[in-house]
Design an enzyme around this catalytic site. Structure first.
Site, mmCIF file in Angstrom:
data_model
loop_
_atom_site.group_PDB
_atom_site.id
_atom_site.type_symbol
_atom_site.label_atom_id
_atom_site.label_comp_id
_atom_site.label_asym_id
_atom_site.label_seq_id
_atom_site.Cartn_x
_atom_site.Cartn_y
_atom_site.Cartn_z
ATOM 1 C CE LYS A 22 -1.520 1.564 4.146
ATOM 2 N NZ LYS A 22 -1.238 2.970 4.513
ATOM 3 C CG ASN A 23 2.368 2.679 3.505
ATOM 4 O OD1 ASN A 23 1.204 3.046 3.274
ATOM 5 N ND2 ASN A 23 2.796 2.408 4.731
ATOM 6 C CB CYS A 118 -4.848 10.306 11.914
ATOM 7 S SG CYS A 118 -3.256 9.552 12.066
ATOM 8 N NE ARG A 123 0.523 10.228 10.218
ATOM 9 C CZ ARG A 123 0.111 9.192 9.508
ATOM 10 N NH1 ARG A 123 -1.039 8.650 9.745
ATOM 11 N NH2 ARG A 123 0.872 8.700 8.556
ATOM 12 N N PRO A 124 2.288 16.478 11.581
ATOM 13 C CG PRO A 124 4.126 17.522 12.551
ATOM 14 C CD PRO A 124 3.233 16.324 12.690
ATOM 15 C CG ASP A 126 7.228 20.328 10.394
ATOM 16 O OD1 ASP A 126 6.556 19.275 10.377
ATOM 17 O OD2 ASP A 126 8.294 20.428 11.025
ATOM 18 C CG LEU A 127 10.017 17.687 8.494
ATOM 19 C CD1 LEU A 127 10.271 16.261 8.968
ATOM 20 C CD2 LEU A 127 11.276 18.539 8.692
ATOM 21 C CG ASP A 306 3.427 1.224 9.357
ATOM 22 O OD1 ASP A 306 3.025 2.066 10.175
ATOM 23 O OD2 ASP A 306 3.677 1.488 8.161
ATOM 24 C CB ILE A 328 7.671 6.415 14.382
ATOM 25 C CG1 ILE A 328 8.815 5.411 14.269
ATOM 26 C CG2 ILE A 328 7.440 7.171 13.069
ATOM 27 C CD1 ILE A 328 10.121 5.928 13.788
ATOM 28 N NE ARG A 398 -6.609 4.238 5.839
ATOM 29 C CZ ARG A 398 -5.596 4.525 6.657
ATOM 30 N NH1 ARG A 398 -5.769 4.521 7.954
ATOM 31 N NH2 ARG A 398 -4.415 4.841 6.187
HETATM 32 N N1 EPU Z 1 6.675 14.391 10.812
HETATM 33 C C1 EPU Z 1 6.877 15.704 11.148
HETATM 34 N N2 EPU Z 1 6.808 16.644 10.151
HETATM 35 C C2 EPU Z 1 6.547 16.300 8.855
HETATM 36 C C3 EPU Z 1 6.348 14.950 8.528
HETATM 37 C C4 EPU Z 1 6.418 14.006 9.543
HETATM 38 O O1 EPU Z 1 7.104 16.038 12.311
HETATM 39 O O2 EPU Z 1 6.502 17.206 8.006
HETATM 40 C C5 EPU Z 1 6.718 13.371 11.896
HETATM 41 C C6 EPU Z 1 5.366 12.662 12.048
HETATM 42 O O3 EPU Z 1 4.477 13.404 12.836
HETATM 43 C C7 EPU Z 1 5.763 11.351 12.668
HETATM 44 C C8 EPU Z 1 7.143 11.082 12.045
HETATM 45 O O4 EPU Z 1 7.589 12.328 11.524
HETATM 46 O O5 EPU Z 1 5.883 11.487 14.046
HETATM 47 C C9 EPU Z 1 7.140 10.060 10.932
HETATM 48 O O6 EPU Z 1 6.231 10.446 9.923
HETATM 49 P P1 EPU Z 1 6.459 10.141 8.388
HETATM 50 O O7 EPU Z 1 6.313 11.386 7.618
HETATM 51 O O8 EPU Z 1 7.720 9.348 8.221
HETATM 52 O O9 EPU Z 1 5.234 9.199 8.095
HETATM 53 P P2 EPU Z 1 4.146 9.337 6.938
HETATM 54 O O10 EPU Z 1 4.796 9.613 5.647
HETATM 55 O O11 EPU Z 1 3.057 10.226 7.388
HETATM 56 C C10 EPU Z 1 4.315 6.815 6.282
HETATM 57 C C11 EPU Z 1 3.360 5.674 6.144
HETATM 58 C C12 EPU Z 1 2.877 5.251 7.523
HETATM 59 C C13 EPU Z 1 4.100 4.838 8.335
HETATM 60 C C14 EPU Z 1 5.123 5.985 8.393
HETATM 61 C C15 EPU Z 1 6.403 5.629 9.120
HETATM 62 C C16 EPU Z 1 2.329 6.072 3.993
HETATM 63 C C17 EPU Z 1 1.141 6.467 3.206
HETATM 64 N N3 EPU Z 1 2.229 6.097 5.322
HETATM 65 O O12 EPU Z 1 3.581 7.856 6.919
HETATM 66 O O13 EPU Z 1 2.041 4.136 7.338
HETATM 67 O O14 EPU Z 1 3.705 4.499 9.645
HETATM 68 O O15 EPU Z 1 5.445 6.400 7.055
HETATM 69 O O16 EPU Z 1 7.002 4.532 8.545
HETATM 70 O O17 EPU Z 1 3.367 5.740 3.434
HETATM 71 C C18 EPU Z 1 0.353 2.604 7.895
HETATM 72 O O18 EPU Z 1 0.562 2.050 6.806
HETATM 73 O O19 EPU Z 1 -0.380 2.106 8.792
HETATM 74 C C19 EPU Z 1 0.987 3.898 8.172
HETATM 75 C C20 EPU Z 1 0.571 4.695 9.134
#
Ligand code: EPU
Length: 431
Positions: A22-23, A118, A123-124, A126-127, A306, A328, A398
């Site tokens: 999925k991801n 969520c 889950r901001p 900002d990056l 995950d 995480i 999902r």
């Molecule tokens: N974060 C920030 N700022 C940002 C982006 C992220 O502070 O701009 C923080 C998040 O709040 C979190 C951490 O960084 O605490 C990691 O977030 P990341 O951006 O790596 O995760 P994501 O891209 O939102 C994807 C997967 C998630 C998986 C995470 C970590 C997808 C669609 N989602 O989420 O998958 O847990 O990476 O590996 O690829 C799932 O499949 O159940 C799922 C939640």
């Protein structure tokens, strides 16, 4: 709204086929925006999240054909437009924010609903925004929307403060058509990012550095269509590995890249499970006596967040003390309250959970609070004494394609029940 009813206690056996990830598929579908040509995704998992991101693309004017019989998705983004509303759909799934990088790359400007937090954390983004700004874009946040615009994106050096998966993917997509060279440092190294890069390179992009912490993107003028078969879902594979452990069973799992699932193999082996690798899969035997272990979630190649809830179900019924630390997401312990309803002995201490394993869980009525929490409850239900009823299983839909069918073929007693009273309740609420 559907629910699962599980009668626990069965031993599982046989073989299971793992779907594509999925991801990996979600960012790849977003990347099709970058080309006006037709793209084809083979072996695409038929999941709720896939349907939602396809609807987001349709709402922008793309032609998307989902051939569920042969798991193929054809996407034609030639008539895409940047001024069609897709707010509700984006709010439905955080992952749809992944279209932002590709949209500004192609149209120079895009406005989208700001994704909220969520159940697993705030889950901001900002990056993501920091990366877009470094490429020369202007970012405006207003009335719940984020607008990113740039006359022309220009390559630069970007250092990510944290290796965010989504930010890495969005910045790669924003930079493939940018002018000049972009260097992105401290990127996430999850295998799904490598798969996205492979797809982009098939489309004519120039991205180097897969599997390292620095990516070099050389901007190109144009990307053409491509056909791609995404990588296997390492989290689905890990979930079935734990199913073998929790039911003390032996099974064959087909569709695994061993490298991608190394930390899960390492931890389950440490617990005493016997794992034999072969080309594209493994045979896992959970019939030995299992030992408690400690786990800390980390960005790849560390132990995946995950897989944390599913591991917690397993450790709940392994005698002894285990400690699970989540680094995480700040709120990914919602499944603990549900597991406790099934008799698990778990105490939360900050970002760690201390688990005193018991002999057997007991079936109960529980609620899937998010995707992986839902998977953890299915696993707990398979082990439990008596019947487990899991509601809100749309979270599970999902990310797991036909999980009840796959488990049923292995010998589990799990059925999907339509709960019309819940549908009525929802109708009243929505009136
Ligand atoms: N974060 C920030 N700022 C940002 C982006 C992220 O502070 O701009 C923080 C998040 O709040 C979190 C951490 O960084 O605490 C990691 O977030 P990341 O951006 O790596 O995760 P994501 O891209 O939102 C994807 C997967 C998630 C998986 C995470 C970590 C997808 C669609 N989602 O989420 O998958 O847990 O990476 O590996 O690829 C799932 O499949 O159940 C799922 C939640």
């Amino acid at each position: 709204m559907d629910k699962f009813i599980i009668k626990g206690g069965n031993t599982l056996s046989g073989e299971v086929e793992i779907s594509s990830a999925k991801n990996a598929v979600l960012p790849i579908i977003a990347a099709t925006i970058l080309s006006g040509d037709k793209c084809t995704i083979l072996n695409c998992p038929m999941l709720l999240d896939v349907y939602v991101i396809c609807d987001v693309l349709r709402s922008l004017g793309a032609k998307v054909e989902i051939e569920s019989k042969n798991s193929t998705v054809n996407i034609d983004t030639s008539n895409l437009s940047d001024n069609k509303p897709c707010g509700d759909l984006v709010r439905k799934m955080r992952g749809s924010f992944l279209i932002m990088g590709a949209m500004i790359s192609r149209f120079g400007s895009f406005k989208i609903s700001l994704p909220g937090g969520c159940n697993i954390g705030t889950r901001p983004i900002d990056l993501h925004l920091k990366g877009f700004k470094a490429l020369g874009a202007k970012v405006k946040i207003d009335h719940g929307y984020v607008q990113v615009s740039a006359e022309k994106l220009i390559g630069d050096k970007i250092y990510l403060d944290y290796p965010s998966v989504g930010a890495t993917e969005n910045i790669i997509m924003a930079s493939v058509l940018a002018k000049g060279e972009t260097i992105i440092e401290n990127v996430a190294q999850e295998p799904e990012i490598g798969d996205l890069i492979n797809f982009l390179n098939k489309m004519g992009a120039k991205v180097k550095g897969i599997g390292t912490d620095t990516l070099k993107v050389t901007g190109v003028e144009y990307l053409h269509g491509a056909k791609h078969r995404p990588i296997y879902d390492r989290i689905e594979a890990g979930t079935f590995m734990i199913a073998a452990g929790i039911t003390r069973s032996k099974m064959k799992i087909n569709g695994i890249n061993h490298e991608h699932i190394k930390p899960v193999i390492a931890k389950l082996s440490e617990m005493g499970m016997d794992i034999q690798l072969y080309n594209n899969g493994l045979i896992i035997d959970g019939r030995n006596e299992l030992k408690p272990i400690d786990i800390k979630t980390m960005p790849y190649p560390g132990f995946p967040t995950d897989m944390q809830p599913q591991m917690m179900s397993l450790l709940s019924c392994v005698l002894g003390t285990s400690v699970v630390t989540e680094t995480i997401f700040e709120n990914r312990f919602m499944h603990i309250a549900e597991l406790k309803r099934m008799g698990a002995n778990i105490k939360i201490d900050g970002r760690s959970a201390v688990i005193e394993g018991i002999n057997k869980l007991t079936g109960a009525q529980v609620k899937a609070t998010d995707l992986r929490a839902g998977a953890a409850l299915i696993l707990a239900g398979l082990e439990s004494d008596g019947e487990t009823e899991i509601v809100d299983i749309y979270h599970i839909d999902r990310g797991y394609s036909g999980i009840e069918k796959k488990l049923g073929l292995l010998g589990a007693e799990i059925k999907r029940v339509k709960d019309s009273s819940l549908d009525e309740e929802l109708k009243v609420k929505n009136q």
